[in-house]
Design an enzyme around this catalytic site. Structure first.
Site, short mmCIF file in Angstrom:
data_model
loop_
_atom_site.label_atom_id
_atom_site.label_comp_id
_atom_site.label_asym_id
_atom_site.label_seq_id
_atom_site.Cartn_x
_atom_site.Cartn_y
_atom_site.Cartn_z
N CYS A 4 0.87 -1.18 0.00
CA CYS A 4 0.00 0.00 0.00
C CYS A 4 0.91 1.24 0.00
CB CYS A 4 -0.92 0.00 1.22
SG CYS A 4 -1.80 1.57 1.40
N CYS A 7 0.53 3.43 3.13
CA CYS A 7 1.17 2.83 4.32
C CYS A 7 2.68 3.03 4.25
CB CYS A 7 0.83 1.35 4.43
SG CYS A 7 -0.83 1.02 5.08
N ASP A 30 -0.56 16.05 -2.79
CA ASP A 30 -0.77 15.06 -3.85
C ASP A 30 0.35 15.18 -4.88
OD1 ASP A 30 -3.55 13.44 -4.96
OD2 ASP A 30 -1.94 13.83 -6.38
N HIS A 46 -4.20 1.38 8.28
CA HIS A 46 -4.71 1.02 6.95
C HIS A 46 -6.19 0.65 7.01
CE1 HIS A 46 -4.54 -0.37 2.77
NE2 HIS A 46 -5.44 -1.26 3.17
N GLY A 96 -13.29 5.35 -9.16
CA GLY A 96 -12.06 6.12 -9.34
C GLY A 96 -11.09 6.10 -8.18
N HIS A 101 -6.50 3.00 0.27
CA HIS A 101 -6.25 3.40 1.66
C HIS A 101 -7.03 4.70 1.83
CE1 HIS A 101 -3.12 3.92 5.14
NE2 HIS A 101 -4.02 4.90 5.26
N HIS A 103 -8.66 8.09 2.04
CA HIS A 103 -8.06 9.44 2.00
C HIS A 103 -9.08 10.46 1.55
CE1 HIS A 103 -7.37 7.48 -1.92
NE2 HIS A 103 -7.49 8.68 -2.46
N HIS A 105 -9.27 14.03 -0.36
CA HIS A 105 -8.59 15.04 -1.16
C HIS A 105 -9.08 16.40 -0.64
CE1 HIS A 105 -7.41 12.41 -4.69
NE2 HIS A 105 -8.36 11.65 -4.14
P1 AMP Z 1 -7.77 8.31 -5.60
O1 AMP Z 1 -7.97 8.22 -7.09
O2 AMP Z 1 -8.90 8.99 -4.88
O3 AMP Z 1 -7.40 6.97 -5.01
O4 AMP Z 1 -6.55 9.29 -5.39
C1 AMP Z 1 -5.24 8.85 -5.19
C2 AMP Z 1 -4.36 10.08 -5.24
O5 AMP Z 1 -3.11 9.73 -4.71
C3 AMP Z 1 -4.14 10.63 -6.66
O6 AMP Z 1 -4.58 11.97 -6.71
C4 AMP Z 1 -2.63 10.51 -6.83
O7 AMP Z 1 -2.07 11.57 -7.57
C5 AMP Z 1 -2.13 10.47 -5.40
N1 AMP Z 1 -0.86 9.77 -5.20
C6 AMP Z 1 -0.50 8.57 -5.67
N2 AMP Z 1 0.74 8.25 -5.26
C7 AMP Z 1 1.16 9.29 -4.49
C8 AMP Z 1 2.35 9.57 -3.78
N3 AMP Z 1 3.39 8.70 -3.76
N4 AMP Z 1 2.46 10.74 -3.11
C9 AMP Z 1 1.43 11.62 -3.14
N5 AMP Z 1 0.28 11.41 -3.78
C10 AMP Z 1 0.14 10.26 -4.46
ZN ZN Z 2 -2.47 1.51 3.53
#
Ligand code: AMP
Ligand code: ZN
Length: 113
Positions: A4, A7, A30, A46, A96, A101, A103, A105
């Site tokens: 993950c 994580c 992001d 997680h 989408g 995990h 989160h 935005h």
């Molecule tokens: P979601 O589509 O809601 O799962 O959003 C996942 C978000 O995580 C996307 O906006 C990605 O750009 C962001 N993301 C993926 N990997 C990383 C990372 N290593 N550091 C920061 N953001 C990330």
């Molecule tokens: Zn996780």
């Protein structure tokens, strides 16, 4: 949780631009910002999504929501009636959610706000 990405960021095995951390939550920028301010707030534990929470999670979920304005306004979102921010939570791969995990935005800093 093995494999993950978030994580791994919590465990500091992957770099991230961290802007807030306490015992339970982590917030960072992001990697592919979709707005001038684009932050992600996650629980350190997680949990796949809101669909994987129940009544036992109400206290930390409430705390997590209450952190959002502080994190937003400390990191470039404008307070006041001509400011604000947008919260997005994708819940499920089919709608989408790419990182499984939980989160939120936090998006802001749009033109004029
Ligand atoms: P979601 O589509 O809601 O799962 O959003 C996942 C978000 O995580 C996307 O906006 C990605 O750009 C962001 N993301 C993926 N990997 C990383 C990372 N290593 N550091 C920061 N953001 C990330
Ligand atoms: Zn996780």
């Amino acid at each position: 949780m093995k494999n993950c990405i978030f994580c791994k960021i919590v465990e500091k095995k992957l770099p991230a631009n961290i802007i807030f951390e306490d015992d339970y939550f982590l917030a960072f920028h992001d990697i592919k910002p979709a707005a001038p301010v684009h932050l992600l707030l996650i629980p350190k534990k997680h949990i796949e999504s809101i669909n994987h929470t129940d009544k036992n999670d109400e206290i930390w979920l409430g705390k997590m929501l209450l952190l959002i304005p502080k994190i937003a306004f400390d990191n470039g979102c404008k307070p006041g009636i001509d400011g604000g921010f947008r919260i997005i939570n994708n819940c499920g791969a089919a709608v989408g959610q790419e990182v499984l995990h939980l989160h939120f935005h936090i998006l802001g800093g749009f033109v004029g706000s």
